[in-house]
Design a protein around this motif. Structure first.
Motif, short mmCIF file in Angstrom:
data_model
loop_
_atom_site.label_atom_id
_atom_site.label_comp_id
_atom_site.label_asym_id
_atom_site.label_seq_id
_atom_site.Cartn_x
_atom_site.Cartn_y
_atom_site.Cartn_z
N MET A 299 -3.63 31.16 60.01
CA MET A 299 -3.53 30.11 61.01
C MET A 299 -4.62 30.28 62.07
O MET A 299 -5.19 29.31 62.56
CB MET A 299 -2.15 30.13 61.67
CG MET A 299 -1.04 29.66 60.75
SD MET A 299 0.56 30.09 61.44
CE MET A 299 1.46 28.61 61.14
N SER A 300 -4.89 31.54 62.42
CA SER A 300 -5.90 31.79 63.44
C SER A 300 -7.27 31.29 63.00
O SER A 300 -8.01 30.71 63.79
CB SER A 300 -6.01 33.29 63.72
OG SER A 300 -4.79 33.77 64.18
N ILE A 301 -7.60 31.54 61.75
CA ILE A 301 -8.94 31.14 61.31
C ILE A 301 -9.02 29.65 61.00
O ILE A 301 -10.06 29.15 60.60
CB ILE A 301 -9.45 31.98 60.11
CG1 ILE A 301 -8.59 31.76 58.87
CG2 ILE A 301 -9.51 33.45 60.48
CD1 ILE A 301 -9.14 32.49 57.65
N GLY A 302 -7.91 28.94 61.19
CA GLY A 302 -7.98 27.48 61.12
C GLY A 302 -7.25 26.83 59.96
O GLY A 302 -7.43 25.65 59.69
N PRO A 397 0.76 31.50 65.66
CA PRO A 397 -0.26 32.47 65.23
C PRO A 397 -0.37 33.68 66.15
O PRO A 397 -0.53 34.81 65.69
CB PRO A 397 -1.56 31.65 65.23
CG PRO A 397 -1.24 30.29 65.72
CD PRO A 397 0.25 30.14 65.75
N VAL A 398 -0.24 33.43 67.46
CA VAL A 398 -0.43 34.53 68.39
C VAL A 398 0.63 35.63 68.21
O VAL A 398 0.35 36.81 68.40
CB VAL A 398 -0.45 34.00 69.85
CG1 VAL A 398 0.91 33.48 70.28
CG2 VAL A 398 -0.95 35.07 70.80
N TYR A 399 1.84 35.24 67.84
CA TYR A 399 2.88 36.25 67.58
C TYR A 399 2.76 36.79 66.16
O TYR A 399 3.00 37.97 65.93
CB TYR A 399 4.27 35.64 67.80
CG TYR A 399 4.48 35.17 69.22
CD1 TYR A 399 4.47 36.07 70.29
CD2 TYR A 399 4.65 33.82 69.50
CE1 TYR A 399 4.63 35.64 71.59
CE2 TYR A 399 4.81 33.38 70.82
CZ TYR A 399 4.80 34.29 71.85
OH TYR A 399 4.94 33.88 73.14
N TYR B 13 4.89 35.74 80.40
CA TYR B 13 5.81 35.92 79.26
C TYR B 13 7.19 36.23 79.79
O TYR B 13 7.33 36.69 80.92
CB TYR B 13 5.40 37.11 78.39
CG TYR B 13 4.09 36.98 77.70
CD1 TYR B 13 3.96 36.09 76.65
CD2 TYR B 13 2.99 37.78 78.08
CE1 TYR B 13 2.75 35.99 75.98
CE2 TYR B 13 1.79 37.67 77.42
CZ TYR B 13 1.67 36.78 76.37
OH TYR B 13 0.50 36.68 75.71
N ASN B 51 -6.60 35.68 73.44
CA ASN B 51 -5.78 34.72 72.69
C ASN B 51 -5.82 33.34 73.31
O ASN B 51 -5.85 32.32 72.60
CB ASN B 51 -4.33 35.20 72.60
CG ASN B 51 -4.17 36.38 71.67
OD1 ASN B 51 -5.00 36.58 70.78
ND2 ASN B 51 -3.14 37.18 71.87
N LEU B 56 -5.25 30.39 70.57
CA LEU B 56 -4.10 30.88 69.81
C LEU B 56 -2.84 30.84 70.67
O LEU B 56 -1.73 30.85 70.17
CB LEU B 56 -4.34 32.33 69.34
CG LEU B 56 -5.47 32.54 68.34
CD1 LEU B 56 -5.68 34.02 68.08
CD2 LEU B 56 -5.16 31.82 67.03
N ASP B 57 -3.05 30.84 71.94
CA ASP B 57 -1.94 30.84 72.89
C ASP B 57 -2.25 29.84 73.99
O ASP B 57 -3.43 29.55 74.26
CB ASP B 57 -1.79 32.26 73.47
CG ASP B 57 -0.36 32.54 73.92
OD1 ASP B 57 0.47 31.60 73.87
OD2 ASP B 57 -0.09 33.69 74.32
N ARG B 83 -10.34 25.64 65.96
CA ARG B 83 -10.60 27.06 65.68
C ARG B 83 -11.49 27.20 64.45
O ARG B 83 -12.40 28.02 64.42
CB ARG B 83 -9.28 27.80 65.46
CG ARG B 83 -8.45 27.99 66.72
CD ARG B 83 -7.36 29.03 66.52
NE ARG B 83 -6.37 28.61 65.53
CZ ARG B 83 -5.25 27.97 65.83
NH1 ARG B 83 -4.96 27.69 67.08
NH2 ARG B 83 -4.41 27.62 64.88
N PHE B 89 -12.91 34.83 64.28
CA PHE B 89 -12.02 35.88 64.79
C PHE B 89 -12.27 37.19 64.05
O PHE B 89 -12.40 37.21 62.82
CB PHE B 89 -10.55 35.48 64.61
CG PHE B 89 -10.11 34.37 65.51
CD1 PHE B 89 -9.58 34.63 66.76
CD2 PHE B 89 -10.25 33.05 65.12
CE1 PHE B 89 -9.18 33.60 67.59
CE2 PHE B 89 -9.86 32.01 65.95
CZ PHE B 89 -9.31 32.28 67.20
N PHE B 91 -10.38 40.96 63.94
CA PHE B 91 -9.18 41.63 64.43
C PHE B 91 -9.33 43.15 64.31
O PHE B 91 -10.12 43.64 63.50
CB PHE B 91 -7.96 41.19 63.61
CG PHE B 91 -7.75 39.70 63.60
CD1 PHE B 91 -7.06 39.07 64.64
CD2 PHE B 91 -8.26 38.90 62.58
CE1 PHE B 91 -6.87 37.71 64.63
CE2 PHE B 91 -8.07 37.53 62.57
CZ PHE B 91 -7.38 36.93 63.60
#
Lengths: 404, 225
Positions: A299-302, A397-399, B13, B51, B56-57, B83, B89, B91
């Motif tokens: 999901m992060s990469i799109g 995605p962030v979680y 949060y 993020n 992403l957030d 994105r 990205f 990681f």
């Protein structure tokens, strides 16, 4: 590439995939076996009745089936024959004299249905000649009589023994005749064997003093599925005082049973489908939960949600299709030979014979039902994957990328 | 010209009902081609900021503008597209897709863009060659070392020519030599392709190479040099 990814994903945890595949295979095999067995069971019951004495279509004088008295003979045989001769769909027909009477031996007596048949044409409509276990079929000469094994046991007679048949004549007196047992038959229907005797038609007519009168035309047509339609067309050609009925009208309980089986087949499909769906949901949920982090990366990469959804659906589809094909092949490999050799159910012989089935059940593969299985099971696996796939698309995605 | 701009960025949060203020009013501007490192102690909000910058957030308060476009105006699907087309990205844990080879991992993000199989194959191969990891093309992640995986991850991040690459602790799982080589590679990409790199790291090696350093403390920028 999505499909390729899905394909590789299912082999990441090959043990789990094999378990899912195994459950689909077992489900498909069970479905094919149960379906063909039940079909064989019901159809065997029907065809046995048809081949024994019911035939595809019968013609009587109106009211005969409710009141089988000697006065209810076919009014105009010639006319019926002329009509039947103009139906190319009719393969063969035979004429019968049918009445109720009493059969006595020196030791005992029993109420019976007396069938007067033409031995030559009868064999083209009925298979009673194939059911003779002792003695011979009718030759058409003399005082021959065929009786069922159960009846022979009751009357304590064997081949060559004398018996006396009696019945009412049209004027109310008793007509009787002496017969010598020519053959003893044993059909798959023990009830039939207990209560039916077969004699040459001329002898029956003479005993009943009805001249050349007949009471039934029984016929076989080239496609039993068209029996209702052809019966209606014959009826249109005859007056209203004739009753033309197909086996579906003559055996309503059996037809009802067939309909019930169709309903039962849906229930069976539903139960197996339900079990499969929960298995698939469970397996796919596990597959989703152990890849949450990976989904987060995708999901992060799109990767869009619908593609993620599709990928999981593809995974289930592969499992469903492979499992169904393997199950289908195994199911056919098991059932196809059995459809020829039959399944010996001798331990239930008594109850099966009272149903008119016989102790050997021949499973019946029906292409429509097989296709139904081929399409339904993969579809069910897809349905089972919808919830896990939906769950995956709900991930943030962030979680997900931090999920451990 | 700034490519990313944030205004009064806050992120709160809820941790078992207790509010945690991860970002407290961040205002930054990042220009195209920058090589920026966000540093700070654990819990300072580095990853949260990364993020939020990477869409992403979502921030609790404030806005993130990417080329003057407010990311808050984009739907979930538009954010995915955003994105895919604009960001890369990297990681800490490499996060390559385990069932795909290095070449396929690189091709994957091009596939999401709808690039033809032939074209993506060519581009992925060229990139592997450019990064000097051609020999890894047919290897799956479990057949590669951490450094090799992270190089493939870099290739995956830049293959769609993104404007910005966000790297979250990219050297944390690597030894200093491998980490250094990886940083060389990213510097080269920054220099030659003018790709903006934003790192979140507390690795000294990464911080030392920063052309711009942003130090976070308790969710606020304490240094911006």
């Amino acid at each position: 590439m999505l499909a390729m990814l899905a394909w590789r994903n299912i082999w990441r945890n090959s043990r789990r995939s094999m378990i899912v595949l195994g459950s689909v295979v077992v489900g498909v095999v069970a479905l094919i076996f149960m379906d063909s067995f039940m079909n064989g069971f019901v159809m065997q019951m029907l065809f046995n009745q048809i081949k024994l004495n019911v035939s595809h279509i019968q013609i009587h004088k109106e009211g005969f089936r409710d009141n089988k008295v000697v006065q209810n003979y076919i009014p105009d045989q010639k006319k019926v024959e002329t009509v039947l001769d103009n139906f190319p769909e009719i393969q063969n027909y035979t004429k019968r004299v049918i009445t109720f009477g009493l059969l006595s031996s020196a030791r005992n007596s029993s109420g019976v249905y007396i069938y007067g048949v033409n031995p030559e044409t009868e064999v083209k409509v009925s298979n009673i000649h194939k059911q003779i276990i002792e003695g011979d079929y009718l030759s058409g000469n003399g005082r021959e009589i065929l009786i069922g094994k159960k009846l022979a046991e009751k009357l304590e007679v064997g081949v060559g023994d004398k018996v006396v048949a009696m019945s009412n004549t049209p004027d109310g007196s008793i007509g009787s005749d002496v017969f010598r047992v020519t053959g003893i038959f044993q059909t798959v229907n023990s009830e039939f064997d207990k209560s039916n005797i077969i004699i040459p038609i001329e002898r029956a007519q003479s005993m009943l003093e009805v001249g050349n009168k007949v009471y039934e035309f029984a016929m076989m047509i080239n496609d039993y599925n068209k029996a209702d339609e052809i019966a209606a067309r014959i009826q249109n050609k005859l007056e209203r005082n004739y009753e033309v009925q197909s086996y579906t009208k003559i055996l309503p309980l059996l037809v009802l049973q067939m309909d019930m089986y169709k309903e039962f087949a849906y229930v069976l499909n539903f139960i197996i489908g339900l079990a499969l769906i929960f298995g698939i949901i469970n397996a796919m949920l596990m597959a989703v939960f152990e890849r949450i982090r990976e989904f987060g990366v995708l999901m992060s990469i799109g990767m869009k949600n619908y593609k993620l959804f599709l990928m999981i659906i593809f995974e289930a589809m592969f499992l469903g299709v492979i499992g169904t094909l393997v199950g289908f092949i195994i199911g056919l490999a098991i059932v196809y030979p059995l459809s020829h050799t039959g399944i010996d159910m001798s331990i239930f012989a008594d109850s099966l014979e009272s149903f008119g089935i016989g102790s050997i059940i021949y499973p019946r593969l029906i292409i429509g039902n097989l296709l139904n299985t081929l399409l339904t099971i993969p579809f069910i696996t897809l349905i089972g994957a919808v919830y896990p796939a939906f769950k995956a698309t709900r991930l943030q995605p962030v979680y997900a990328i931090r999920y451990v | 010209m700034s490519i990313i701009k944030t205004e009064k960025l806050e992120k709160t949060y809820s941790d078992n009902g207790v509010p945690v203020h991860a970002l407290r009013g961040i205002d930054i501007e990042i220009k195209k081609g920058e090589y920026l490192v966000i540093a700070g102690p654990s819990g300072s909000g580095k990853t949260t900021l990364l993020n939020v910058l990477g869409a992403l957030d979502k921030p609790s308060v404030g806005s993130v503008f990417f080329e003057d476009k407010n990311l808050a105006d984009l739907s979930k699907s538009e954010l995915s597209d955003f994105r895919l087309k604009n960001l890369g990205f990297i990681f800490q844990a490499y996060n390559l897709i385990p069932v795909l080879t290095a070449l396929e991992n690189i091709e994957f993000s091009m596939m999401l863009l709808g690039i033809s199989e032939k074209e993506r194959h060519r581009r992925a191969k060229d990139l592997l060659k450019e990064l000097g990891i051609e020999e890894l093309a047919d290897k799956r992640p479990n057949e590669m070392s951490g450094g090799q995986q992270q190089r493939v991850a870099v290739a995956r991040a830049i293959v769609n020519n993104p404007t910005v690459v966000l790297a979250d602790e990219p050297t944390a799982n690597l030894d200093s030599k491998t980490g250094g080589a990886l940083l060389d590679l990213m510097e080269k990409m920054n220099r030659e392709k003018n790709i903006t790199f934003i790192f979140s790291s507390h690795d000294k090696q990464v911080i030392d190479r920063a052309k711009r350093l942003l130090i976070l403390k308790d969710g606020k920028i304490s240094e911006n040099e």
